[in-house]
Design an enzyme around this catalytic site. Structure first.
Site, short mmCIF file in Angstrom:
data_model
loop_
_atom_site.label_atom_id
_atom_site.label_comp_id
_atom_site.label_asym_id
_atom_site.label_seq_id
_atom_site.Cartn_x
_atom_site.Cartn_y
_atom_site.Cartn_z
N SER A 101 3.33 -2.30 10.46
CA SER A 101 4.34 -2.13 10.67
C SER A 101 5.37 -3.33 10.21
CB SER A 101 5.37 -2.24 11.89
OG SER A 101 3.90 -1.11 12.09
N HIS B 154 -9.20 1.26 4.73
CA HIS B 154 -8.16 1.93 5.72
C HIS B 154 -8.28 2.57 6.58
CE1 HIS B 154 -3.92 2.95 6.54
NE2 HIS B 154 -3.62 1.30 5.98
N GLU C 151 -6.47 5.06 7.77
CA GLU C 151 -6.64 6.53 7.27
C GLU C 151 -7.62 7.09 6.92
OE1 GLU C 151 -2.86 5.97 5.81
OE2 GLU C 151 -1.73 5.12 7.21
N GLY D 71 2.94 1.86 10.77
CA GLY D 71 3.24 3.55 10.69
C GLY D 71 4.40 4.33 11.72
N LYS E 247 0.10 4.38 -0.41
CA LYS E 247 -0.43 5.38 0.37
C LYS E 247 -0.21 7.18 -0.41
CE LYS E 247 -0.38 3.42 5.02
NZ LYS E 247 -0.20 3.37 6.52
N ASN F 253 0.99 -1.31 -0.18
CA ASN F 253 0.14 0.01 0.13
C ASN F 253 0.68 0.47 0.07
OD1 ASN F 253 -1.33 1.68 0.08
ND2 ASN F 253 -2.42 1.12 3.02
N GLU G 278 -5.86 -4.67 10.88
CA GLU G 278 -4.28 -3.67 10.41
C GLU G 278 -4.84 -2.90 12.31
OE1 GLU G 278 -2.34 -2.05 6.96
OE2 GLU G 278 -4.47 -1.12 7.22
P1 PGA Z 1 3.09 0.68 7.54
O1 PGA Z 1 1.88 0.82 6.78
O2 PGA Z 1 3.23 -0.81 7.29
O3 PGA Z 1 3.92 1.66 7.19
O4 PGA Z 1 2.72 -0.10 8.88
C1 PGA Z 1 0.08 -0.78 7.10
C2 PGA Z 1 -0.89 0.28 6.11
O5 PGA Z 1 -1.40 1.32 7.09
O6 PGA Z 1 -1.51 -0.62 5.28
#
Ligand code: PGA
Length: 253
Positions: free
Chosen positions: A213, A97, A99, A173, A11, A9, A167
């Site tokens: 992560s 997601h 976010e 992140g 982003k 992903n 998630e």
């Molecule tokens: P990350 O993001 O691997 O940077 O923690 C995962 C995601 O938000 O899909």
């Protein structure tokens, strides 16, 4: 289910040139390392979808979008419809997601509409669910995830085209990964919930990805869990060497 999804992903990252370099290196890799058991999947920003789907045409790569509008088409400046994605041969789409839930205030009722739209265009939704740190600490992780599943999937027939991504918000992140046991516990709960609500076979076939992560150093341990079928990977999917390293790790599992 034997397949492992390595889903990147991106982003809101990458320039056109960086995306072009990434896809050409990935195409070389995929054309010389064919595997039926590893699904390489990338969710680029909309602006690079054509680059991505061109690569997918020549390789085993699958492509997804990061978001879709709940509307069909019309006066919705800045939005992208399911029809548009389908006309670009996009196969998957992320829905909900954390976010998008947090920064764009997308709630379960809206996500339900988005899933329905995607299904009209035969695009496979990857529904993201997960609890916040406060919810986990209050012992509410199961309850929160079940409510997200229930509300987002209301009135939706589940078949082999649905994927779920667990998630935990506190692991995205942050460099803080759920332990393989913590992730497995929720993945197993999700599979059991689907089995109860729909049927056992559907639940067994359902890909459930873990995100938060994930990186080359923790991928194998997470993928060794019986109910984890792949990773939804943000930061570590932006670098081609790191992404290919994860594909190589998945090949050996
Ligand atoms: P990350 O993001 O691997 O940077 O923690 C995962 C995601 O938000 O899909």
């Amino acid at each position: 289910m034997d397949k492992i999804y390595i889903a990147g992903n991106w982003k809101m990252n990458m320039t056109f040139q960086a995306a072009d370099d990434f896809f050409s290196q990935l195409a070389d890799y995929l054309n010389s390392n064919r595997s039926k058991n590893v699904e390489a999947l990338i969710f680029p920003p909309f602006t690079y979808l054509e680059l991505a789907t061109d690569t997918a045409e020549e390789t085993s790569l699958s492509i997804g979008a990061q978001n879709v509008s709940e509307h069909d088409n019309g006066a919705y400046t800045g939005e992208i419809s399911g029809d548009m994605l389908s006309s670009m041969n996009v196969e998957f789409c992320l829905v909900g997601h954390s976010e998008r839930r947090q920064y764009f205030k997308e709630d379960n009722a809206l996500l339900n509409k988005k899933i329905k739209k995607l299904r009209n265009f035969f695009i496979k939704p990857i529904l993201c669910v997960g609890e916040s740190l406060a919810e986990r600490e209050a012992g509410k992780a199961h309850e929160v995830v079940q409510k997200q599943l229930e509300n987002c999937l209301e009135g939706i027939e589940i078949d082999d085209d649905l994927c779920i991504a667990y998630e935990p918000v506190w692991a995205i992140g942050t460099g803080r990964t759920a332990s393989p046991q913590q992730a497995q516990e929720i993945h197993n709960m999700i599979r059991n919930w689907i089995a109860e609500k729909y049927d056992k076979q559907t639940a067994e076939n359902l890909p459930i990805l873990y995100g938060g992560s994930v990186k080359p150093s923790n991928l194998a341990e997470l993928m060794a869990q019986p109910d984890i079928n792949g990773g939804l990977i943000g930061g570590a999917s932006l670098d081609i060497d790191s992404y290919i390293e994860m594909l190589n790790i998945a090949l050996k599992i």
